[in-house]
Design a protein around this motif. Structure first.
Motif: not given
Length: 276
Positions: A98-114
């Protein structure tokens, strides 16, 4: 905000996943001809289900969704059935779109379970999976004749026409299947990685679409040992106890597999053929 959930025989996980997506107003399960109750469970949770049958050509599954699905929103969040966003991440996504009209994408950080255990330290993974459909795409990397991935885009980043940001909050990744399925998948993935490494032209295209961390790691000698030391010692995986050791050792073994399979292909010690 549209969420696209990737499934194939995920009846054990899809219900939990969809329960964690109630904050989003459009959730579409993109199913690859499941033979279990995945579709039935998804429909019972109110999700729209679209079937995807790969024709063996480009586009592969995620790019097909960008090109062919008619969604309510231009922002698309691609997640797997064993993933769900934290409340903080949901807020971050909402604020971002809703607030970054120029961005193309975003990275998400994982909480990884193994193997059923959460990893708080060690190797940390980021996934570029929140994409603006008009500014991001998965380019073909000429891997149709290479085994290991099939309909899936491999381990490379989408091409983005503008800024890519990293959001606060975590995407929980918790595979409910037995740990043997992790090894089954990574055995296939290592076939793909080894073949790409052998074919220098394909490898260059693939390398350009990896993350900066991935490009640097490609050039490191003795990758299995280096990764284990990095993840288990330098990044504090040892503090995650047995789970930290298991994960660091499993991924180090994965890199060892890639190297071994690459040398086998390079030296012609396999009956399999690699297209040129």
């Amino acid at each position: 905000m549209t969420v696209l959930v990737q499934t194939k025989n995920e009846q054990a996980a899809i219900g939990i996943c969809l329960e964690g997506l109630s904050a989003f107003d459009e959730v579409i399960v993109v199913d690859s001809n499941s033979t279990d109750r995945t579709v039935e469970v998804a429909l019972s949770h109110g999700a729209e289900v679209v079937n995807f049958t790969w024709n063996g050509e480009y586009p592969k599954k995620k790019q097909w969704q960008i090109e062919h699905l008619r969604t309510r929103h231009p922002w698309l969040l691609f997640i797997d059935a064993d993933e769900s966003p934290s409340a903080q991440l949901v807020d971050s996504i909402r604020n971002f779109v809703n607030s970054d009209p120029n961005a193309s994408a975003a990275q998400l950080r994982l909480e990884y379970h193994f193997a059923g255990r959460a990893l708080r330290r060690g190797h940390r993974v980021k996934k570029t999976v929140l994409l603006h459909r008009d500014r991001s795409r998965f380019e073909p990397i000429d891997d149709l004749n290479i085994p290991g991935m099939g309909e899936l885009e491999g381990h490379y980043q989408p091409t983005c026409d503008g800024p890519v940001v990293t959001l606060r909050g975590l995407l929980r990744h918790d595979d409910v299947d037995p740990v043997r399925t992790w090894f089954d998948r990574h055995n296939r993935y290592s076939d793909w990685e080894a073949a790409l490494r052998l074919q220098s032209e394909r490898r260059r295209g693939n390398r350009e679409q990896r993350s900066r961390q991935g490009r640097l790691f490609q050039r490191v000698p003795f990758k299995p040992l280096v990764f284990f030391v990095y993840s288990y010692v330098l990044r504090g995986g040892v503090l995650d106890g047995r789970a930290g050791f298991d994960y660091a050792f499993a991924l180090a073994s994965y890199y060892w597999q890639i190297g071994l399979k690459y040398r086998e292909l390079r030296d012609g010690r396999t009956s399999g053929e690699v297209a040129t």
